[in-house]
Design an enzyme around this catalytic site. Structure first.
Site, mmCIF file in Angstrom:
data_model
loop_
_atom_site.group_PDB
_atom_site.id
_atom_site.type_symbol
_atom_site.label_atom_id
_atom_site.label_comp_id
_atom_site.label_asym_id
_atom_site.label_seq_id
_atom_site.Cartn_x
_atom_site.Cartn_y
_atom_site.Cartn_z
ATOM 1 N N SER A 40 -67.270 47.238 56.748
ATOM 2 C CA SER A 40 -67.714 46.363 55.658
ATOM 3 C C SER A 40 -68.898 45.495 56.058
ATOM 4 C CB SER A 40 -66.556 45.469 55.187
ATOM 5 O OG SER A 40 -66.120 44.625 56.253
ATOM 6 N N SER A 107 -64.069 38.218 63.823
ATOM 7 C CA SER A 107 -64.295 39.366 62.940
ATOM 8 C C SER A 107 -63.188 40.392 63.122
ATOM 9 C CB SER A 107 -65.652 40.015 63.261
ATOM 10 O OG SER A 107 -66.694 39.074 63.168
#
Length: 206
Positions: A40, A107
């Site tokens: 993403s 992340s």
């Protein structure tokens, strides 16, 4: 909530406060939590943001999915239980960075809402800033990018419990920020995060 196994252990408070550490660094610690599908753009925006914050004289540390799984979480797989433990450990690490006055850029796919909420609560209970950033990218686009070839392997049955294919992703219901990476440029994404940090008072001189 993970059960406390060890007994007769107590938190030891030092003489230096969190405010003292923040004052020395000239910044507030915080955890910025990027969540979204594999591919993403979570790591991409975190890397770019890290560079921008460095230019501004801010101390950051980037916690990334594969990096953590190559070290402290090398004993965990991708079952639901292991994913939960993976995020729990990362949440504790991010909290330590935040307490030290560092801006932690985390992340991780972190597909389960309850796990992300647990990390948020962990920070809130200690009066620390936690910002959830949903890196919103359609599965079709993420799969088209497939930078590591993981979706192809998952579709072929070579990888099990892969988020978006045979394991669910629970999108955030009320994130502090949404980045639509299929529509925004990388610079726009970084600018949006910086703007939010300024608004929240996380980039300042103490």
């Amino acid at each position: 909530m993970t059960e406390q196994i060890a007994t007769n252990v107590h938190w030891h408070h030092g003489e230096i406060s969190r405010a003292d550490r923040y004052r020395v660094l000239g910044q507030k610690g915080a955890t910025l939590w990027f969540t979204g599908f594999s591919g993403s753009g979570k790591s991409t925006v975190a890397v770019a943001l890290e560079n921008e914050l460095l230019k501004r004289g801010r101390l950051t540390y980037r916690l990334d999915g594969d990096n953590i799984r190559l070290g402290i979480n090398k004993n965990l797989g991708f079952t639901a239980a292991d994913r939960t433990e993976n995020i729990r450990r990362i949440g504790e690490i991010a909290k330590l960075f935040t307490d030290a006055g560092v801006i932690a850029l985390s992340s991780f796919i972190s597909p389960y809402r309850a796990d992300r909420d647990a990390v948020r609560t962990l920070h809130a209970d200690s009066g620390m800033d936690f910002i959830e950033i949903y890196v919103d990218c359609p599965l079709e686009e993420a799969e088209k990018r497939d930078p590591k070839g993981l979706y192809k392997k998952a579709r072929a049955g070579q990888i099990k419990n892969f988020t978006g294919i045979d394991d669910p992703y629970e999108a955030p219901e009320a994130p502090e920020l949404v980045l639509k990476t299929a529509e925004m440029t990388l610079q726009q994404e970084v600018d949006a995060v910086i703007a939010l940090m300024v608004k929240r008072g996380l980039i300042l001189d103490i």
